[in-house]
Design an enzyme around this catalytic site. Structure first.
Site, PDB file in Angstrom:
ATOM      1  N   SER A  65      -5.065   1.642  55.546  1.00 42.35           N
ATOM      2  CA  SER A  65      -5.559   0.278  55.374  1.00 42.35           C
ATOM      3  C   SER A  65      -4.735  -0.514  54.358  1.00 42.35           C
ATOM      4  O   SER A  65      -4.755  -1.730  54.361  1.00 42.35           O
ATOM      5  CB  SER A  65      -7.025   0.294  54.943  1.00 42.35           C
ATOM      6  N   LYS A  92      -9.196  -1.671  49.204  1.00 45.28           N
ATOM      7  CA  LYS A  92      -8.873  -3.006  49.731  1.00 45.28           C
ATOM      8  C   LYS A  92      -8.461  -3.924  48.575  1.00 45.28           C
ATOM      9  O   LYS A  92      -8.751  -3.656  47.415  1.00 45.28           O
ATOM     10  CB  LYS A  92     -10.110  -3.608  50.411  1.00 45.28           C
TER      11      LYS A  92
END
Lengths: 219, 219
Positions: B143, B179
């Site tokens: 990610s 993130k």
DNA sequence: ATGTTCTATGAAACTTTGTTCACTGTCAAG
DNA sequence: CTTGACAGTGAACAAAGTTTCATAGAACAT
């Protein structure tokens, strides 16, 4: 190379998992219970086989005392993932054994089965030679601190002939240590890159396990 | 917090070293021999003490079966290596707990048997405050691949208030993910730095476990 | 002085565990 | 058909290893 049978591999995996979860080895009876054997001797036989095939070392008479030989396991169950590109290109991911140990406990055998580091160099179709048997080693101590390799770093080791200036994993007094190889004429030294350590470490008998190719370190 | 005595620490260290070298725990008699005790009971007492203090777990009756509790060890013997520079500068190396994989959701502290060294920034003489409770997480998935954080990398997380642009370990649907935190006015987004993923990930409820401070990665 | 805690001895009890022996069934090769 | 390797049962043994008991000196605070 003699292969492991399915059951032998299952038993080995269970032992690894047990170590990883509990941090100590299962007893023969633990394994017996896991696999629903009616006799401990069934397990005993499999362990003997695993030892004969070189993937497991046992200490006769000692309880819950084993040692896994990662190289042998890798040889017997090597994982190669191959991605074919649209054109002639291809990428190989090869699992390499994790040979190092961690601070508080046993070698983390869960990692050895996965892909720790991977060879990502695109290979041309013709030259698909066998990759050298690399392995990873966790660094202990501060002997190479001036080479910017610190305690806790992980070093990728590859076998091969070491030349002057290479950082090598060498066996000294039964311990694997990381040192820089110095050749002066016919003499060979191992140099710890730490100001607090003796500059040159003369060696007569030298067992070099491999050459450090890359380091994993905090940024 | 009750401290370990010198002998208890020595015994614990020996056990660790034994595990590290042989990959299995020493027996009580092994320890007895090592420390030249005349009775096994001397060892037994020390092991009891170590268990009472929380650094060691034993499985009653089982041979060579122990488990070290790294947090307790870290609490009882926090390792701070301090290098004093020639001028006022200094660098501290502080051991931090290793929290395992980020993939399966919450940090898996059972796997936390390792200690990574973290380099603190050079500190000035006066402000020697206690370091925040950092921990390390192994990254799984891709990610954050465009931020150059890849699968298999290890990220050092420190608690604190995150600001715009920080890479954070956040809890989404019971899973810990990595993130980048984006604040636009009053709205908060989490952005996965991977072209194949949705650009902005709007969140209402946000549990931030910490801010990624550094990465461990292959070179 | 006195009790308490820690550390240790020495011996013994007891459990766990690795190992061995005799025997059975299966399956494939010669 | 027979041989041999492999995988397993079941029982028993002996070594390895943990745990308990009784005792005692030293350090230390009350």
């Amino acid at each position: 190379m003699e292969q492991m049978t399915k059951k032998q591999k299952a038993i080995l995996d269970y032992m690894k998992a047990h170590v990883s979860e509990h941090s100590y080895w299962p007893s023969i009876r633990d394994i017996q219970a896991k696999f629903r054997f009616a006799s401990t001797n069934a397990v005993f036989g499999h362990l003997q086989a695993l030892e004969r095939k070189g993937v497991l070392q046992r200490i006769p008479g000692a309880a819950r005392a084993y040692k896994i030989v990662p190289e042998a396991v890798a040889d017997l169950s090597e994982t190669v993932i191959r991605y074919e590109g649209p054109d002639d290109s291809a990428i190989e991911l090869r699992s390499i054994p994790f040979a190092g140990s961690i601070a508080a406990g046993l070698p983390d055998y869960t990692e050895s089965s996965g892909v720790l580091a991977s060879m990502q160099a695109p290979i041309s179709e013709g030259s698909r030679r066998r990759a050298p048997q690399s392995f990873a080693l966790r660094v202990r101590g501060d002997s190479m601190i001036d080479a910017n390799i610190n305690d806790g770093d992980t070093v990728i080791i590859e076998p091969g002939t070491a030349k002057h200036g290479d950082i090598v994993a060498a066996l000294i007094d039964g311990e694997t240590t990381l040192k820089r190889l110095i050749k002066q004429g016919s003499k060979i030294y191992l140099k710890a890159e730490n100001q607090n350590y003796p500059e040159l470490f003369p060696v007569s008998e030298l067992v070099i396990q491999g050459i450090a190719k890359s380091v994993v370190r905090p940024l």
